[in-house]
Design a protein around this motif. Structure first.
Motif, PDB file in Angstrom:
ATOM      1  N   GLN A  69      63.528  71.655  40.882  1.00  0.00           N
ATOM      2  CA  GLN A  69      64.987  71.513  40.714  1.00  0.00           C
ATOM      3  C   GLN A  69      65.453  72.155  41.918  1.00  0.00           C
ATOM      4  O   GLN A  69      66.748  72.275  42.090  1.00  0.00           O
ATOM      5  N   ARG A 184      69.710  71.440  44.689  1.00  0.00           N
ATOM      6  CA  ARG A 184      69.073  71.609  43.515  1.00  0.00           C
ATOM      7  C   ARG A 184      68.841  70.173  43.157  1.00  0.00           C
ATOM      8  O   ARG A 184      69.709  69.473  42.851  1.00  0.00           O
ATOM      9  N   ASN A 185      67.653  69.823  42.735  1.00  0.00           N
ATOM     10  CA  ASN A 185      67.422  68.287  42.282  1.00  0.00           C
ATOM     11  C   ASN A 185      68.053  67.285  43.321  1.00  0.00           C
ATOM     12  O   ASN A 185      68.377  66.281  42.977  1.00  0.00           O
TER      13      ASN A 185
END
Ligand SMILES: *[C@@H]1O[C@H](CO)[C@@H](O)[C@H](O)[C@H]1NC(C)=O
Ligand SMILES: *[C@@H]1O[C@H](CO)[C@@H](O)[C@H](O)[C@H]1NC(C)=O
Length: 444
Positions: A69, A184-185
């Motif tokens: 993530q 993130r991700n």
């Protein structure tokens, strides 16, 4: 004067903070190592006992790219760029251990100086003029030691390009780079960054101010130079927004052409960064030169009050769960301005640090570019003074810095993206450890 100072600049092979020029050669980047040779020709001055070149031990968020993530180049700073770096002994510091820890001077770094940061209106006329001329010099002098990263894609090393920047602009850029949302991700998460909305906030800014102060000391040879602060408590408008101080502005927010910073350009927009590298640069093209509109924002018509500051100092917990902008009864969150200091519960009021940014408007109200306005220095020195008051009031030290889930804000992570590493918890200690203190002004 300028010729003399430039000469001084070239004489210093010291200094700290990030993307050291000597570490962005193709060779250094390939070897993932930033362990420059000191005068004695050994990496990190190891033959002279100044430091040692060693792997970066950064315990927190796992290896870059291995925690699905989070895949952000700044995570576990500076490991993504340099897996080996200098660790300096004793009072030595700097990316190559050629410099001293803050507050220490001399070849052996055994001379301690404590400087006093004063309220800008306490400065003598001469001191004030000196401050403005030092800033002017820092804005036009190329940083001898640091370069900034200029690339469209942080995540592909072969696209990196490093460019020269003025000393003041390196400072601005460090703040800018830290405020970029965290990847993130595969998408940018705007609720996190490395300098705000978490326990790193006060220490991160403390380190930024120390960096700029030291850079100016080195540039000018004036070891006693101290940044001033602006005690804005109880102001109805901006009393230092006059041409003798930070500059008057017109209704559109342009600074008076007779003021010190009228022609300063912001580094992000001014240097034509691609959008992914300078959030808001395209939308705020008019902000390429500094803008200010104190009091124009209907939600931020006047600065915080004496009472607000007093209330903020009442919170004895440095920070509280969940250690972000939703933390209640948290000194840090009240100081940062997401928490109403009068009750420690209300999260819907913009106060303290945040309120001041919004009150000043223009460049200061755009987080990624706010540091381009020297008002940032005066405002953050006062925030740092309040932090210092809190540290003394509760006799606090590093051990109250909390474990938390904010990327880059763990106690043992390096304040990002500074160089060399100062851990976040190290920055939670009284300012005499860093060689400065604050004057008493209006009872604070
Ligand atoms: C990121 O994606 C992974 C796997 O698809 C998922 O388990 C995780 O919860 C996601 N994290 C966030 C913060 O969305
Ligand atoms: C570091 O500096 C202090 C002065 O602040 C001095 O007393 C001390 O001996 C120095 N330490 C080393 C290891 O040189």
């Amino acid at each position: 004067m300028i010729v003399f100072c430039v000469f001084l600049v070239l004489c210093y092979d010291l200094v700290q903070a990030q993307f050291p020029r000597v570490c962005v050669t193709e060779e250094a980047l390939k070897s993932n190592s930033c362990c420059p040779l000191w005068k004695d020709r050994s990496p990190c001055g190891s033959s002279s006992g100044r430091g040692i070149c060693r792997p970066q031990i950064v315990p927190v968020f796992g290896e870059f790219g291995k925690v699905p993530q989070y895949n952000d180049d700044r995570l576990n700073w500076p490991k993504y760029y340099f897996s080996n770096a200098c660790e300096c002994f004793g009072n030595y510091s700097g990316y190559g251990c050629g410099d001293c820890k803050y507050g220490h001077f001399g070849e052996k770094c055994d001379r301690k100086i404590t400087i006093v940061r004063k309220e800008i209106r306490e400065l003598s006329l001469l001191e004030r003029k000196r401050f403005f001329s030092y800033l002017a010099l820092a804005k036009i002098t190329k940083s001898p030691d640091f370069v900034i990263l200029y690339t469209g894609d942080r995540h592909h090393k072969d696209t990196y390009r490093f460019v020269d920047a003025a000393i003041y602009d390196v400072f601005s850029w460090i703040h800018y780079y830290s405020t970029k949302p965290i990847l993130r991700n595969g998408t940018f998460d705007y609720s996190t960054n490395y300098a705000h909305q978490g326990p790193a906030f006060p220490g991160w800014h403390r380190l930024g101010l120390l960096f700029l102060e030291r850079q100016i000391q080195l540039l000018t040879g004036d070891e006693n130079f101290a940044l001033p602060y602006w005690d804005w408590r109880g102001e109805k408008k901006c009393s230092i927004c006059t041409n003798d101080f930070l500059g008057d502005n017109d209704v559109e927010g342009f600074l008076s052409r007779y003021s010190h910073f009228a022609f300063w350009k912001s580094i992000c927009s001014g240097y034509n960064y691609v959008d992914s590298y300078c959030l808001a640069a395209d939308d705020f093209n008019q902000l390429q030169i500094l803008h200010r509109k104190p009091g124009a924002n209907p939600h931020a018509q006047s600065p915080p009050t004496f009472q607000d500051v007093e209330d903020t100092l009442k919170f004895k917990h440095f920070d509280t769960y969940p250690y972000n902008r939703n933390a209640k009864h948290s000194f840090r969150n009240a100081l940062e301005g997401f928490l109403n200091p009068s009750d420690g519960m209300d999260l819907h009021k913009t106060t303290m640090h945040n309120l001041m940014h919004n009150f000043l408007g223009g460049t200061m109200s755009e987080v990624p570019i706010s540091s381009n306005d020297p008002m940032f220095i005066l405002h953050h020195c006062f925030i740092d003074k309040i932090y210092e008051k809190w540290l003394h009031k509760y006799n606090a030290s590093s051990d109250v810095y909390p474990e938390n889930d904010q990327p880059g804000q763990g106690p043992n992570e390096c304040a990002t993206p500074y160089f060399p590493c100062y851990t976040n918890k190290q920055l939670l200690q009284k300012s005499d450890a860093f060689g400065y203190k604050y004057s008493i002004y209006q009872g604070l």
